[in-house]
Structure formats: structure tokens, C-alpha cells
Write a protein that holds these residues in place. Structure first.
Motif, PDB file in Angstrom:
ATOM      1  N   TYR A   1      25.809 -64.811 164.811  1.00  0.00           N
ATOM      2  CA  TYR A   1      26.632 -63.605 164.880  1.00  0.00           C
ATOM      3  C   TYR A   1      26.055 -62.550 163.943  1.00  0.00           C
ATOM      4  O   TYR A   1      25.887 -62.804 162.753  1.00  0.00           O
ATOM      5  CB  TYR A   1      28.068 -63.903 164.463  1.00  0.00           C
ATOM      6  N   ALA A   2      25.785 -61.382 164.482  1.00  0.00           N
ATOM      7  CA  ALA A   2      25.280 -60.273 163.673  1.00  0.00           C
ATOM      8  C   ALA A   2      26.420 -59.325 163.332  1.00  0.00           C
ATOM      9  O   ALA A   2      27.171 -58.895 164.209  1.00  0.00           O
ATOM     10  CB  ALA A   2      24.185 -59.525 164.437  1.00  0.00           C
ATOM     11  N   LEU A   3      26.554 -59.008 162.045  1.00  0.00           N
ATOM     12  CA  LEU A   3      27.596 -58.101 161.575  1.00  0.00           C
ATOM     13  C   LEU A   3      26.974 -56.967 160.779  1.00  0.00           C
ATOM     14  O   LEU A   3      26.046 -57.179 160.006  1.00  0.00           O
ATOM     15  CB  LEU A   3      28.603 -58.837 160.675  1.00  0.00           C
ATOM     16  N   ALA A   4      27.506 -55.760 160.963  1.00  0.00           N
ATOM     17  CA  ALA A   4      27.107 -54.607 160.149  1.00  0.00           C
ATOM     18  C   ALA A   4      28.238 -54.294 159.180  1.00  0.00           C
ATOM     19  O   ALA A   4      29.390 -54.145 159.597  1.00  0.00           O
ATOM     20  CB  ALA A   4      26.816 -53.401 161.039  1.00  0.00           C
ATOM     21  N   LEU A   5      27.913 -54.224 157.898  1.00  0.00           N
ATOM     22  CA  LEU A   5      28.907 -53.931 156.868  1.00  0.00           C
ATOM     23  C   LEU A   5      28.743 -52.485 156.417  1.00  0.00           C
ATOM     24  O   LEU A   5      27.671 -52.096 155.955  1.00  0.00           O
ATOM     25  CB  LEU A   5      28.746 -54.875 155.680  1.00  0.00           C
ATOM     26  N   ALA A   6      29.806 -51.689 156.566  1.00  0.00           N
ATOM     27  CA  ALA A   6      29.753 -50.267 156.227  1.00  0.00           C
ATOM     28  C   ALA A   6      30.921 -49.917 155.300  1.00  0.00           C
ATOM     29  O   ALA A   6      32.082 -50.097 155.662  1.00  0.00           O
ATOM     30  CB  ALA A   6      29.804 -49.406 157.491  1.00  0.00           C
ATOM     31  N   TYR A   7      30.600 -49.421 154.105  1.00  0.00           N
ATOM     32  CA  TYR A   7      31.616 -48.998 153.147  1.00  0.00           C
ATOM     33  C   TYR A   7      31.885 -47.502 153.322  1.00  0.00           C
ATOM     34  O   TYR A   7      30.948 -46.693 153.376  1.00  0.00           O
ATOM     35  CB  TYR A   7      31.153 -49.278 151.718  1.00  0.00           C
ATOM     36  N   LEU A   8      33.165 -47.148 153.383  1.00  0.00           N
ATOM     37  CA  LEU A   8      33.574 -45.767 153.643  1.00  0.00           C
ATOM     38  C   LEU A   8      34.566 -45.303 152.582  1.00  0.00           C
ATOM     39  O   LEU A   8      35.347 -46.102 152.047  1.00  0.00           O
ATOM     40  CB  LEU A   8      34.212 -45.653 155.025  1.00  0.00           C
ATOM     41  N   ASP A   9      34.550 -44.001 152.302  1.00  0.00           N
ATOM     42  CA  ASP A   9      35.521 -43.451 151.363  1.00  0.00           C
ATOM     43  C   ASP A   9      36.800 -43.063 152.102  1.00  0.00           C
ATOM     44  O   ASP A   9      36.948 -43.338 153.297  1.00  0.00           O
ATOM     45  CB  ASP A   9      34.926 -42.266 150.601  1.00  0.00           C
ATOM     46  N   GLY A  10      37.708 -42.396 151.414  1.00  0.00           N
ATOM     47  CA  GLY A  10      38.989 -42.047 152.025  1.00  0.00           C
ATOM     48  C   GLY A  10      38.874 -41.101 153.189  1.00  0.00           C
ATOM     49  O   GLY A  10      39.769 -41.039 154.036  1.00  0.00           O
ATOM     50  N   ALA A  11      37.764 -40.347 153.253  1.00  0.00           N
ATOM     51  CA  ALA A  11      37.551 -39.402 154.349  1.00  0.00           C
ATOM     52  C   ALA A  11      36.746 -40.012 155.490  1.00  0.00           C
ATOM     53  O   ALA A  11      36.400 -39.318 156.450  1.00  0.00           O
ATOM     54  CB  ALA A  11      36.849 -38.148 153.826  1.00  0.00           C
ATOM     55  N   GLY A  12      36.423 -41.303 155.390  1.00  0.00           N
ATOM     56  CA  GLY A  12      35.664 -41.968 156.438  1.00  0.00           C
ATOM     57  C   GLY A  12      34.169 -41.768 156.351  1.00  0.00           C
ATOM     58  O   GLY A  12      33.442 -42.065 157.305  1.00  0.00           O
ATOM     59  N   ARG A  13      33.688 -41.272 155.208  1.00  0.00           N
ATOM     60  CA  ARG A  13      32.249 -41.079 155.025  1.00  0.00           C
ATOM     61  C   ARG A  13      31.633 -42.276 154.317  1.00  0.00           C
ATOM     62  O   ARG A  13      32.313 -42.966 153.559  1.00  0.00           O
ATOM     63  CB  ARG A  13      31.993 -39.810 154.198  1.00  0.00           C
ATOM     64  N   ARG A  14      30.355 -42.496 154.545  1.00  0.00           N
ATOM     65  CA  ARG A  14      29.685 -43.618 153.882  1.00  0.00           C
ATOM     66  C   ARG A  14      29.816 -43.481 152.378  1.00  0.00           C
ATOM     67  O   ARG A  14      29.624 -42.407 151.813  1.00  0.00           O
ATOM     68  CB  ARG A  14      28.204 -43.655 154.273  1.00  0.00           C
ATOM     69  N   CYS A  15      30.164 -44.581 151.719  1.00  0.00           N
ATOM     70  CA  CYS A  15      30.406 -44.576 150.282  1.00  0.00           C
ATOM     71  C   CYS A  15      29.359 -45.441 149.581  1.00  0.00           C
ATOM     72  O   CYS A  15      29.418 -46.672 149.626  1.00  0.00           O
ATOM     73  CB  CYS A  15      31.814 -45.093 149.978  1.00  0.00           C
ATOM     74  N   ALA A  16      28.412 -44.786 148.919  1.00  0.00           N
ATOM     75  CA  ALA A  16      27.349 -45.512 148.223  1.00  0.00           C
ATOM     76  C   ALA A  16      27.823 -46.074 146.891  1.00  0.00           C
ATOM     77  O   ALA A  16      27.129 -46.898 146.279  1.00  0.00           O
ATOM     78  CB  ALA A  16      26.154 -44.585 148.000  1.00  0.00           C
ATOM     79  N   ALA A  17      28.995 -45.658 146.425  1.00  0.00           N
ATOM     80  CA  ALA A  17      29.494 -46.126 145.132  1.00  0.00           C
ATOM     81  C   ALA A  17      29.774 -47.620 145.122  1.00  0.00           C
ATOM     82  O   ALA A  17      29.817 -48.244 144.063  1.00  0.00           O
ATOM     83  CB  ALA A  17      30.759 -45.354 144.756  1.00  0.00           C
ATOM     84  N   ALA A  18      29.974 -48.200 146.307  1.00  0.00           N
ATOM     85  CA  ALA A  18      30.247 -49.630 146.382  1.00  0.00           C
ATOM     86  C   ALA A  18      28.983 -50.473 146.227  1.00  0.00           C
ATOM     87  O   ALA A  18      29.065 -51.683 146.010  1.00  0.00           O
ATOM     88  CB  ALA A  18      30.919 -49.962 147.717  1.00  0.00           C
ATOM     89  N   ALA A  19      27.817 -49.845 146.331  1.00  0.00           N
ATOM     90  CA  ALA A  19      26.557 -50.589 146.330  1.00  0.00           C
ATOM     91  C   ALA A  19      26.267 -51.212 144.965  1.00  0.00           C
ATOM     92  O   ALA A  19      26.445 -50.573 143.924  1.00  0.00           O
ATOM     93  CB  ALA A  19      25.410 -49.674 146.738  1.00  0.00           C
ATOM     94  N   TYR A  20      25.814 -52.438 144.993  1.00  0.00           N
ATOM     95  CA  TYR A  20      25.439 -53.177 143.782  1.00  0.00           C
ATOM     96  C   TYR A  20      23.919 -53.247 143.763  1.00  0.00           C
ATOM     97  O   TYR A  20      23.320 -54.206 144.243  1.00  0.00           O
ATOM     98  CB  TYR A  20      26.079 -54.565 143.838  1.00  0.00           C
ATOM     99  N   ILE A  21      23.295 -52.193 143.230  1.00  0.00           N
ATOM    100  CA  ILE A  21      21.845 -52.038 143.375  1.00  0.00           C
ATOM    101  C   ILE A  21      21.181 -51.694 142.039  1.00  0.00           C
ATOM    102  O   ILE A  21      21.844 -51.436 141.042  1.00  0.00           O
ATOM    103  CB  ILE A  21      21.502 -50.935 144.406  1.00  0.00           C
ATOM    104  N   ASN A  22      19.848 -51.684 142.090  1.00  0.00           N
ATOM    105  CA  ASN A  22      19.008 -51.326 140.949  1.00  0.00           C
ATOM    106  C   ASN A  22      19.331 -52.217 139.743  1.00  0.00           C
ATOM    107  O   ASN A  22      19.450 -53.417 139.886  1.00  0.00           O
ATOM    108  CB  ASN A  22      19.163 -49.839 140.635  1.00  0.00           C
ATOM    109  N   ASP A  23      19.501 -51.618 138.582  1.00  0.00           N
ATOM    110  CA  ASP A  23      19.751 -52.397 137.364  1.00  0.00           C
ATOM    111  C   ASP A  23      21.227 -52.443 137.000  1.00  0.00           C
ATOM    112  O   ASP A  23      21.581 -52.746 135.856  1.00  0.00           O
ATOM    113  CB  ASP A  23      18.953 -51.807 136.192  1.00  0.00           C
ATOM    114  N   MET A  24      22.096 -52.120 137.942  1.00  0.00           N
ATOM    115  CA  MET A  24      23.528 -52.115 137.681  1.00  0.00           C
ATOM    116  C   MET A  24      24.017 -53.523 137.353  1.00  0.00           C
ATOM    117  O   MET A  24      23.658 -54.490 138.019  1.00  0.00           O
ATOM    118  CB  MET A  24      24.275 -51.583 138.909  1.00  0.00           C
ATOM    119  N   SER A  25      24.822 -53.628 136.319  1.00  0.00           N
ATOM    120  CA  SER A  25      25.416 -54.922 135.975  1.00  0.00           C
ATOM    121  C   SER A  25      26.660 -55.156 136.821  1.00  0.00           C
ATOM    122  O   SER A  25      27.226 -54.217 137.402  1.00  0.00           O
ATOM    123  CB  SER A  25      25.779 -54.960 134.492  1.00  0.00           C
TER     124      SER A  25
END
Length: 278
Positions: free
Chosen positions: A167-191
């Protein structure tokens, strides 16, 4: 708002650790899965994360593959589907949480591909054969959610070899306005703490779990299956929202395994199928 959420998260994690340590050994597998599902759902509610999965249903004994954006990905999947999750071995060494992950059907894989991959694949194969589902994030790392990296094929092998559904799933995080929300990303050197604080401060966050179809494994090797799955997930990320897709004519629902097969007229899946022939 953030301070209160963080306090509640801390208390919830403490409760989860206690449950994993003392209650889990006394429960049967089905009861443990139900408890884990409830705990994961409660954690998402504490953080103010809304999940939209369109009534997601997965056939028992399936390999679930998805793009990887955040540590929330696994929590969200646990909240909607009974499954085991494959995670990087370093998460096993997280203070407190590592032990909790180990108690909750997490399969740990080393960064070096060959070091324990055979053992992990044997474990996946055994679980699939027992009718348990397993989730993997084949990119091998997290992204900001705007792209899908190449899928590493190694963990597709158990499903391809035994003919289990993928099963293939696409996970998309959105803000309150329905726009892509990069703030949820756990990337780079973030703890993990920085990520948690960022998410707890968001006024609104939703995660759409978009079904992208069942990847046919007959006549394909693991590389072919990974190629098709990645193309399908990429199309799901770039495509319309889940609510819009459900409202569109010809949308194949998820009420059964067959329902996951996208309609042949779906242009999104057509692009994925075209990729599979290369």
C-alpha cells in the motif's frame, strides 16, 4: 498554549512508558494494539494535530510504504492502522522513548544497509505471514514534504517475494488554511525537543494520509516495486487534497483492498503506471 501542550505531552509520555513497562507484558497482542492506537490518537489530540485519512483500511498482512516528513508520521499511522513500524536504530537509543518504541513493535534498522538488514527483512516476512501489517519509510530520511526522494528497494523484498499487498500512502501536512506546512518537518540538525516545541506552538496542523493505490508486485522485483511506489506517492503529494479527491468522480474508495486500486481513468495513477514500464 505551547507550555500547556508540552506539559500534557510530558505527562502522556510518562503514562505511555508506564503502560509499556508494566501493563503490556500482561496483555494479549490485540489488547496491546488497541491500547497503542488509543495512546497515539491521544498524543495527536494533545498536540492539536488533526488526522484526515478518508476511512483508511488496510488488508491484513500488508506492507505500507510512505514518504517521511516527521516523527509524527509513525504516531499517526499507529493511530489509524494496527501495524509495526521500521525505524532507524538510533531511535532505540533515545532517552526513555527508545525503550518505549522497542516495546511497541518497532523494528530497528542500522544505517549501514547490510549490517542487520537480513534480520529485519526476516522479521518483516514473519509478521506479514502472520497477517500483521508493517510500515516502512523507504526514503531512509525525512524531507520537508515538498518532494519524495528515491525509495530504497531493500525493505520491499519480503512483500515482493511472498506476494503480499504493498500500500502506497502520501503524507501531507497542512496548516489551518490548507496550505503545505513545513513546520512539521523533522529535518536537518533539528533535535526532537525543538521539533516538539515547534509543533506544539502551531495554532492548527492537520495531516492528510492520502491513499495512492496498491502496487502490483506480480512480475516485478523489489526495485521495480519501489520505483512504482515512489512515483505513486510523488503523484499523491503533488495532487489535490484528500477531500477534493474523494469528491471527484471515479475516486476508488478504501472500503476494501480492491477499493484501493485507483480507477484506470485517474490521471495521477496513469503517470505512476507509465513510470513502472520504464
Amino acid at each position: 498554549m505551547r507550555a500547556l501542550r508540552l506539559l500534557r505531552v510530558g505527562l502522556h509520555l510518562a503514562a505511555g512508558c508506564a503502560l509499556s513497562e508494566w501493563l503490556y507484558p500482561l496483555l494479549k497482542a490485540q489488547a496491546r494494539r488497541a491500547l497503542r492506537r488509543a495512546w497515539a490518537g491521544d498524543l495527536l489530540r494533545i498536540l492539536g494535530v488533526r488526522i484526515d485519512h478518508g476511512g483508511l483500511r488496510v488488508a491484513p498482512g500488508s506492507l505500507i510504504v510512505a514518504n517521511h516528513v516527521s516523527w509524527l508520521d509513525a504516531v499517526a499511522l499507529h493511530a489509524v492502522v494496527p501495524l509495526a513500524v521500521v525505524a532507524k536504530a538510533e531511535t532505540r537509543r533515545w532517552p526513555i522513548l527508545g525503550r518505549m518504541l522497542a516495546s511497541n513493535d518497532t523494528l530497528f534498522v542500522e544505517r549501514r544497509p547490510c549490517r542487520n538488514l537480513l534480520r529485519v527483512n526476516e522479521n518483516i516476512a514473519a509478521r506479514l505471514a502472520r497477517g500483521e501489517s508493517v510500515a516502512v519509510f523507504p526514503e531512509g530520511t525525512t524531507t520537508d514534504g515538498a518532494q519524495v526522494l528515491a525509495f530504497r528497494p531493500a525493505l520491499f523484498q519480503p512483500a515482493v517475494k511472498a506476494g503480499h499487498p504493498v500500500y502506497a500512502l502520501a503524507l501531507a501536512y497542512l496548516d489551518g488554511a490548507g496550505r503545505r506546512c513545513a513546520a512539521a518537518a523533522y529535518i536537518n540538525d533539528m533535535s526532537l525537543w525543538q521539533s516538539l516545541c515547534t509543533i506544539a506552538a502551531l495554532p492548527a496542523l492537520s495531516l492528510e494520509i492520502r491513499p495512492c493505490g496498491v502496487v502490483p508486485t506480480a512480475g516485478r522485483d523489489r526495485r521495480g516495486a519501489a520505483h512504482v511506489a515512489r512515483a505513486a506517492v510523488q503523484s499523491g503529494i503533488w495532487g489535490s487534497s484528500l477531500s477534493a479527491r474523494q469528491a471527484a468522480p471515479g475516486f476508488a474508495g478504501s472500503g476494501s483492498a480492491a477499493g484501493w486500486l485507483p480507477a484506470s481513468t485517474d490521471p495521477t495513477w496513469a503517470s505512476s503506471a507509465e513510470v513502472s514500464r520504464t
